[in-house]
Motif scaffolding. Structure first.
Motif, mmCIF file in Angstrom:
data_model
loop_
_atom_site.group_PDB
_atom_site.id
_atom_site.type_symbol
_atom_site.label_atom_id
_atom_site.label_comp_id
_atom_site.label_asym_id
_atom_site.label_seq_id
_atom_site.Cartn_x
_atom_site.Cartn_y
_atom_site.Cartn_z
ATOM 1 N N GLY A 1 0.818 -1.215 0.000
ATOM 2 C CA GLY A 1 0.000 0.000 0.000
ATOM 3 C C GLY A 1 0.847 1.257 0.000
ATOM 4 O O GLY A 1 0.576 2.212 -0.744
ATOM 5 N N ILE A 2 1.900 1.272 0.811
ATOM 6 C CA ILE A 2 2.764 2.463 0.893
ATOM 7 C C ILE A 2 3.480 2.688 -0.438
ATOM 8 O O ILE A 2 3.506 3.783 -0.988
ATOM 9 C CB ILE A 2 3.818 2.310 2.016
ATOM 10 N N LYS A 3 4.056 1.593 -0.942
ATOM 11 C CA LYS A 3 4.876 1.721 -2.157
ATOM 12 C C LYS A 3 4.037 2.127 -3.361
ATOM 13 O O LYS A 3 4.463 2.936 -4.191
ATOM 14 C CB LYS A 3 5.582 0.387 -2.421
ATOM 15 N N ARG A 4 2.815 1.564 -3.457
ATOM 16 C CA ARG A 4 1.957 1.942 -4.589
ATOM 17 C C ARG A 4 1.475 3.389 -4.454
ATOM 18 O O ARG A 4 1.301 4.081 -5.452
ATOM 19 C CB ARG A 4 0.755 1.002 -4.680
ATOM 20 N N ALA A 5 1.264 3.811 -3.196
ATOM 21 C CA ALA A 5 0.806 5.190 -2.994
ATOM 22 C C ALA A 5 1.929 6.177 -3.321
ATOM 23 O O ALA A 5 1.686 7.219 -3.923
ATOM 24 C CB ALA A 5 0.338 5.386 -1.547
ATOM 25 N N ARG A 6 3.148 5.826 -2.916
ATOM 26 C CA ARG A 6 4.286 6.736 -3.119
ATOM 27 C C ARG A 6 5.510 5.943 -3.590
ATOM 28 O O ARG A 6 6.399 5.618 -2.809
ATOM 29 C CB ARG A 6 4.625 7.471 -1.820
ATOM 30 N N PRO A 7 5.575 5.673 -4.885
ATOM 31 C CA PRO A 7 6.664 4.832 -5.414
ATOM 32 C C PRO A 7 8.051 5.422 -5.184
ATOM 33 O O PRO A 7 9.047 4.694 -5.240
ATOM 34 C CB PRO A 7 6.356 4.753 -6.912
ATOM 35 N N GLU A 8 8.121 6.730 -4.903
ATOM 36 C CA GLU A 8 9.434 7.354 -4.697
ATOM 37 C C GLU A 8 10.021 6.989 -3.333
ATOM 38 O O GLU A 8 11.216 7.169 -3.096
ATOM 39 C CB GLU A 8 9.333 8.876 -4.862
ATOM 40 N N LEU A 9 9.212 6.436 -2.453
ATOM 41 C CA LEU A 9 9.707 6.045 -1.134
ATOM 42 C C LEU A 9 10.423 4.693 -1.209
ATOM 43 O O LEU A 9 10.116 3.866 -2.065
ATOM 44 C CB LEU A 9 8.551 5.940 -0.131
ATOM 45 N N ILE A 10 11.377 4.492 -0.285
ATOM 46 C CA ILE A 10 12.018 3.190 -0.127
ATOM 47 C C ILE A 10 11.301 2.503 1.044
ATOM 48 O O ILE A 10 11.262 3.045 2.149
ATOM 49 C CB ILE A 10 13.520 3.350 0.181
ATOM 50 N N VAL A 11 10.717 1.361 0.778
ATOM 51 C CA VAL A 11 9.872 0.709 1.786
ATOM 52 C C VAL A 11 10.468 -0.644 2.152
ATOM 53 O O VAL A 11 10.761 -1.458 1.280
ATOM 54 C CB VAL A 11 8.437 0.515 1.244
ATOM 55 N N PHE A 12 10.670 -0.839 3.453
ATOM 56 C CA PHE A 12 11.129 -2.168 3.869
ATOM 57 C C PHE A 12 10.317 -2.668 5.044
ATOM 58 O O PHE A 12 9.846 -1.897 5.871
ATOM 59 C CB PHE A 12 12.632 -2.150 4.212
ATOM 60 N N SER A 13 10.103 -3.986 5.067
ATOM 61 C CA SER A 13 9.455 -4.595 6.224
ATOM 62 C C SER A 13 10.497 -5.391 6.996
ATOM 63 O O SER A 13 11.468 -5.894 6.419
ATOM 64 C CB SER A 13 8.309 -5.501 5.794
ATOM 65 N N TYR A 14 10.301 -5.464 8.291
ATOM 66 C CA TYR A 14 11.201 -6.187 9.185
ATOM 67 C C TYR A 14 10.306 -7.161 9.927
ATOM 68 O O TYR A 14 9.426 -6.746 10.682
ATOM 69 C CB TYR A 14 11.846 -5.184 10.149
ATOM 70 N N GLN A 15 10.468 -8.460 9.692
ATOM 71 C CA GLN A 15 9.482 -9.414 10.197
ATOM 72 C C GLN A 15 10.124 -10.657 10.803
ATOM 73 O O GLN A 15 11.092 -11.192 10.256
ATOM 74 C CB GLN A 15 8.563 -9.854 9.042
ATOM 75 N N GLY A 16 9.548 -11.123 11.888
ATOM 76 C CA GLY A 16 9.971 -12.391 12.478
ATOM 77 C C GLY A 16 9.439 -13.565 11.678
ATOM 78 O O GLY A 16 8.671 -13.401 10.725
#
Ligand code: TPP
Ligand code: SF4
Ligand code: MG
Lengths: 252, 351
Positions: free
Chosen positions: A85-100
Motif C-alpha cells: 500500500g505504501i509503495k503503490r501510494a508513493r513509489p518514490e519512497l524506499i519501503v522495507f518490512s522487518y518481520q519475524g
C-alpha cells in the motif's frame, strides 16, 4: 591488523540513520545487529529521508523507535500488504518490512507470498530465529525437528507439527522476485556478508529492480535457554544444516 | 456539475471515489459488489492510479492501511463475509486514526448466507465489528444518486477527522440503475497535504503510524483522544431525512434501501388518509438519537422496518424510550419487504 580493527570498529559504530533510543532486545540477541546493519545500509545509500520502515508484531514491534526514517507499525503478519500500500501510494519512497518468522512465515503467509509474486518493489528483512520470541518461546513454523519450545515441550514432532518451513525456497520458485538470499550472523565474516546482502536488497529497490528478501538466521538466547556464544555455535553447526546459507535468486 | 450518467449503485460509488481523488483502491472479488471492482479495474490504471486485486480481504484492508498512512485517499470495498475479514485492519485503522473509505454492499448472512440484499451487518458496522473502543462514521445511502454524494462526503469526512468511513449499502442499491449527476473530479494534487503521513522524514522528525502504546496511561490518552473526536463528530455530522412527519401519528424508521421503499409506503398510506411519516437516518454512526427523540414526542408509534432481524431497532428504542410504541417489522434471508406488506403492518398500528 589495523585494517581489520578499523573494520570491526565500523560495524559497531552507531549508524547516523539510527536514533539514540535504546534497543529493547535481550543481550546477545541478533535483532540488535540486524537493526544496526539496516542503519548502516541506509547511511551508505543515503536513503533514510525517503525510507519508510514497517514494524511488525514480535520482539521488533518497537523498531519504529530506532530509525530516523518514517515508520508504520502494522498488524501481525500484514507487513508485506502494508508495504504494498505504501509503495503503490508513493513509489518514490524506499519501503522495507522487518518481520519475524512467525510474522512472515506463519500468520502472514498469504501476504508474504503474494507481495513477492507481484514483484512489489520492496525489501523484506526476514528474521528467522526458529521461535516466537515475544510471546515467550512458542513453536515457530521454522522450529527445528526435536527442538524444545513452550508449545513443543517434548521437542517438535513432525508427525504432529510438521517440519521447519523453508519459506525463502518457496519464494524462490516464483518468477517475480529480484533477489532472495539467506544469511547468518554467527561470526564477523557472516555479519559482513549479511551487510552486503542487505545493501544489495535496498540497492535493487532504489534501482527499481523489484522485490527482494533477505532471510537472516538469528538467535534467541533467552528462549533457546543458551548463552549468546552457545547460540552462535548452534546457528553455525545445526541451524545452517536445515536452512542452508546463500543466494537463492539474483535477477539483478 | 459534471455530466448526467445512467449507472448502477456499485458503479456510482466507484466513479464517485475516483472523482473524490481516490488514488489507491484494493479489493478482493465478492458478489454483489463485482461492478464496483470492475469499474475500478478499468478506470484507475487509465488515470495512472493504483488498482490491486488483493490476495484476500485481509490483505486489501492492510494495503489500505499502508496507502492511508502514506497520505493518499484510498478505498476498499466488499460484501459481508469479506467485511468480516477486514475487521482486523479496520480496528488498526481506527486506532491509528487513518482516513479511508470502506464500502460494504451487504448480503444475506450469517456465514456464507446468500447474495441477496440485506441490512444484517448494521451491528457490525455501527457498534464496532473489530476489537477495541472505536467507531467508524457509517453512511447509509438509499438511492443511487445519494450513494454518489455520500461516497464523495465519505472521503471529506475521513480526511477531516482522520477516521475510517464506511458506506453501508445493500445488494439492491448496488445493482439498481438510476440517472446521476456527479460533480467534477477533484485533482488529488489540490488536496491539503497531510503533515502526519509517512512521506519521508526529510527536514522533519520521523512520522510514525501506530495503534500501539505499551504504557496504560498513554493508551488511555489515545482512547480519550478518540472519544473526544467521536464527540465532535456526533456534535457536527449527524445527518437524517424526515419525510411527511409534520402531522404524522405514526413514523416509520428505516435506513438505506428500505428507507426509500418506505417513502412509497408513506405516500400509499396518506392516499388512504393514514397520517404516516418517515424518519431515515443517513449517518448510522453517529446515530440521530436526538432528532428521533424529538419526533417520538409527537407520534404514538415509531415502527422500525429493516432487512434484518431487528438491529437498528435497538437504536430506535434507545432514542424513543417509552415515549411511543416501538414495534418492529423486518425480513431476513435476503427477502425485500414489499411496500404492500409494510403498509399492512402500518395499518395494524393505526389508533
Ligand atoms: C493476530 C495476533 N495473533 C497473535 C499475536 C501474539 N503474538 C505477538 S508476537 C507473536 C509471535 C512473534 O514471533 P516472530 O514473528 O517469530 O517474532 P520474534 O518475536 O521471534 O522476533 C505472536 C503470536 C498478535 N499480536 N496478534
Ligand atoms: S526474546 Fe529472543 S528474540 Fe526476543 S529480544 Fe529476547 S533474545 Fe531476542
Ligand atoms: Mg521468531
Amino acid at each position: 591488523m589495523s585494517a581489520n580493527l578499523e573494520n570491526m570498529v565500523k560495524v559497531f559504530e552507531r549508524p547516523q540513520s539510527l536514533t539514540d533510543a535504546r534497543f529493547t532486545y535481550c543481550p546477545g540477541c541478533h535483532h540488535g545487529i540486524i537493526t544496526r546493519i539496516i542503519g548502516n545500509v541506509m547511511d551508505e545509500l543515503g536513503i533514510v529521508e525517503r525510507t519508510v520502515g514497517i514494524a511488525p508484531v514480535g520482539c521488533s514491534v518497537f523498531s519504529y523507535l530506532w530509525y530516523k526514517a518514517d515508520s508504520q507499525q502494522v498488524p501481525h503478519g500484514r507487513a508485506c500488504a502494508v508495504a504494498t500500500g505504501i509503495k503503490r501510494a508513493r513509489p518514490e519512497l524506499i519501503v522495507f518490512s522487518y518481520q519475524g518468522d512467525g510474522d512472515f512465515a506463519s500468520i502472514g503467509t498469504a501476504e508474504s507470498i503474494h507481495a513477492a509474486n507481484r514483484g512489489e518493489n520492496i525489501t523484506v528483512i526476514f528474521v528467522n530465529n526458529q521461535i516466537y520470541g515475544m510471546t515467550g518461546g512458542e513453536m515457530a513454523p521454522t522450529t527445528l525437528v526435536d527442538q524444545k519450545t513452550t508449545t513443543t515441550p517434548e521437542g517438535r514432532d513432525p508427525r504432529v507439527a510438521g517440519y521447519p518451513i523453508r519459506f525463502s525456497e518457496m519464494i524462490a520458485t516464483l518468477d517475480a522476485p529480484a533477489y532472495v538470499t539467506r544469511q547468518a550472523l554467527f561470526d564477523t565474516k557472516h555479519i559482513m556478508e549479511t551487510t552486503k546482502a542487505v545493501k544489495k536488497a535496498f540497492q535493487y529497490q532504489v534501482e527499481g529492480k523489484g522485490y527482494s528478501l533477505v532471510e537472516i538466521l538469528s538467535t534467541c538466547p533467552t528462549n533457546w535457554r543458551m548463552s549468546p556464544v552457545q547460540s552462535n555455535t548452534h546457528v553455525a553447526e545445526t541451524v545452517t544444516k536445515v536452512f542452508p546459507l546463500g543466494d537463492l535468486v539474483d535477477r539483478g | 456539475m459534471g455530466e448526467r450518467l445512467l449507472l448502477r449503485g456499485n458503479e456510482v460509488i466507484a466513479e464517485a471515489a475516483i472523482r473524490a481523488g481516490c488514488q489507491c483502491y484494493f479489493a478482493y472479488p465478492i458478489t454483489p459488489q463485482a461492478e464496483l471492482l470492475e469499474h475500478m479495474a478499468l478506470n484507475m490504471p487509465r488515470l495512472g492510479r493504483t488498482f490491486i486485486q488483493a490476495e484476500s480481504e485481509i490483505a486489501a484492508i492492510s494495503m489500505v492501511y499502508g496507502a492511508a498512512g502514506a497520505g493518499v485517499r484510498t478505498m476498499t470495498s466488499s460484501s459481508s463475509p469479506g467485511i468480516s475479514l477486514k475487521q482486523e485492519g479496520i480496528s488498526y485503522l481506527a486506532g491509528a486514526s487513518l482516513p479511508c473509505v470502506i464500502v460494504n454492499i451487504v448480503r444475506g448472512g450469517p456465514g456464507l448466507g446468500n447474495i441477496a440484499p440485506s441490512q444484517c451487518d448494521y451491528f457490525q458496522a455501527t457498534k464496532g465489528g473489530g476489537h477495541g473502543d472505536y467507531h467508524l462514521i457509517v453512511l447509509g445511502p438509499s438511492t443511487v444518486p445519494e450513494a454518489g454524494e455520500l461516497t464523495m462526503l465519505a472521503f471529506e469526512l475521513a480526511d477531516q477527522y482522520r477516521i475510517p468511513v464506511m458506506i453501508l449499502a445493500d445488494g439492491l442499491l448496488g445493482q439498481m440503475m438510476e440517472p446521476v449527476e456527479l460533480p467534477d473530479p477533484i485533482d488529488p494534487a489540490s488536496l491539503p497535504a497531510k503533515d502526519w503521513a509517512t512521506t519521508g522524514a526529510k527536514g522533519r522528525a520521523p512520522n510514525i503510524i501506530l495503534s500501539f502504546e505499551m504504557d496504560p496511561d498513554d493508551l488511555k490518552q489515545m482512547n480519550l483522544d478518540l472519544q473526544s473526536k467521536y464527540r465532535t463528530i456526533t456534535e457536527n455530522e449527524i445527518r437524517y431525512e424526515e419525510y411527511e412527519t409534520e402531522d404524522a401519528d405514526i413514523v416509520i424508521a428505516a435506513h438505506g434501501t428500505i428507507g426509500r421503499i418506505c417513502k412509497s409506503v408513506v405516500r400509499m398510506a396518506r392516499a388512504e388518509g393514514i397520517k404516516v411519516g418517515l424518519f431515515r437516518p443517513i449517518t448510522l454512526w453517529p446515530y440521530p438519537y436526538e432528532p428521533l427523540k424529538r419526533l417520538s414526542q409527537q407520534v404514538h408509534t415509531v415502527l422500525t422496518v429493516e432487512m434484518s432481524a431487528g438491529q437498528m431497532w435497538e437504536d430506535v428504542r434507545l432514542a424513543v424510550a417509552e415515549r411511543a410504541a416501538t414495534p418492529f417489522f423486518g425480513e431476513t434471508g435476503g427477502i425485500v419487504p414489499t411496500p404492500r406488506s409494510i403498509l399492512n403492518e402500518v395499518k395494524k398500528h393505526v389508533r
